[in-house]
Write an enzyme that holds these catalytic residues in place. Structure first.
Site, PDB file in Angstrom:
ATOM      1  N   SER A   1       0.819  -1.202   0.000  1.00 44.53           N
ATOM      2  CA  SER A   1       0.000   0.000   0.000  1.00 44.53           C
ATOM      3  C   SER A   1       0.862   1.266   0.000  1.00 44.53           C
ATOM      4  O   SER A   1       1.680   1.460  -0.894  1.00 44.53           O
ATOM      5  CB  SER A   1      -0.974  -0.044   1.176  1.00 44.53           C
TER       6      SER A   1
ATOM      7  N   ASP B   1      -5.864  -3.663  -2.375  1.00 45.47           N
ATOM      8  CA  ASP B   1      -4.804  -3.296  -1.432  1.00 45.47           C
ATOM      9  C   ASP B   1      -4.054  -4.509  -0.868  1.00 45.47           C
ATOM     10  O   ASP B   1      -4.657  -5.441  -0.331  1.00 45.47           O
ATOM     11  CB  ASP B   1      -5.421  -2.498  -0.282  1.00 45.47           C
TER      12      ASP B   1
END
Length: 313
Positions: free
Chosen positions: A77, A207
């Protein structure tokens, strides 16, 4: 390609390191660069955490002050974004300048304009297209990455990089460390509800922090010493004890990450585990960069002490 074998990664790491002159690594101990210690390679794992991930820059700054350059980096991320910038040649000061440029503090509020380029309006940035699966314009994100990285492929990076993403339908981890660079970085940071999923390599990706928030396990056997940085931070209850809609969504994500990390650490602990003391920062509070840097400052001394301990003082 995705899911490269460890043997292939080690071979590639060796080639990168020899070409860049970073292997073996000379590491120095203490607050002053004075006495040469052992030649060790450092692997750096940068975790997910939204705006709290700006604390990674304080860790990077400390390593730079000690004359330490990572031999390899992994990220999830926000950690994948910062990791890519470092591997492309940016230092902590350069990245701070980028943050200051694209998210001026005077904007106020958690507007999530992390990737605006020409002071676009909120309506331009936030499309609120729930059919697309996110609030933030993915093309603005792509433009940001292309403009700052100036590198198209993992193989063109100065430092080997591995990033994580989550296969939405298979519900599993996907690791990228070769091939096209931009789509995997976008996928790694595709926080559900904020950024739309990324279609790449015959997968629908979201993610990477969902399944591996601090991917230190990817580099533990590829460097002598592994530093893992957990930037999930801490939150306090609202005054009325009731979270708002976005707090409910994002803090639920943080709870999931905390439990994944707990299980990872019970199985295998990295050499150095850092948790910068960042508190009260929401996922999209990038405009609070100065406060995040200030809160994370104590991690500098902690990292120096732990490096001293690892190297035997």
């Amino acid at each position: 390609m995705a899911n490269v074998s460890r043997r292939e990664f080690i071979i590639r790491l060796g080639r990168f390191s020899m070409a860049a002159g970073v292997l073996p690594m000379t590491v120095y101990s203490g607050n002053a660069v004075a006495e040469e210690k052992r030649e060790k390679t450092i692997g750096l794992a940068l975790g997910s955490g939204g705006a709290s991930g700006l604390a990674h820059l304080v860790v990077l700054e400390t390593l730079e002050e000690l004359g330490i350059k990572p031999a390899c980096i992994s990220g999830s991320s926000i950690g994948a974004i910062i990791g890519a910038l470092v591997c492309a040649g940016h230092d902590s000061k350069s990245i701070r300048e980028i943050v200051s440029e694209v998210v001026p503090e005077e904007l106020g509020g958690w507007i999530g304009s992390v990737f605006q380029q020409d002071r676009v309006s909120l309506l331009d940035l936030f499309k609120l297209d729930f059919d697309a699966g996110g609030m933030v314009d993915a093309e603005a994100f792509r433009s940001f990455l292309e403009g700052r990285l100036d590198v198209d492929r993992f193989e063109d990076l100065r430092i080997p990089l591995a990033v994580t993403a989550t296969d939405f339908w298979e519900r599993g981890l996907v690791v990228f460390d070769s091939g096209p660079l931009i789509p995997p970085i976008m996928a790694s940071a595709a926080l559900p509800g904020v950024f739309p999923p990324v279609e790449f390599d015959d997968r629908l990706l979201v993610d990477g922090g969902m399944v591996n928030p601090v991917p230190y396990d990817l580099i533990m056997d590829r460097a002598d010493i592994t530093i893992a940085v957990d930037v999930t931070g801490t939150r306090k209850p609202a005054d009325n004890g009731k979270p708002g809609y976005l707090d409910l969504v994002f803090n639920t994500f943080d709870i999931m990450q905390a439990n994944v990390l707990k299980a990872m650490r019970e199985k295998q602990e990295p050499d150095i585990y850092l948790q910068p003391p960042v508190a009260g920062i929401r996922v999209l509070d990038f405009h609070k960069a100065a406060a995040i840097y200030r809160q994370a400052e104590p991690v500098k001394d902690e990292l120096r002490r732990k490096l001293d301990k690892v190297y035997g003082g």
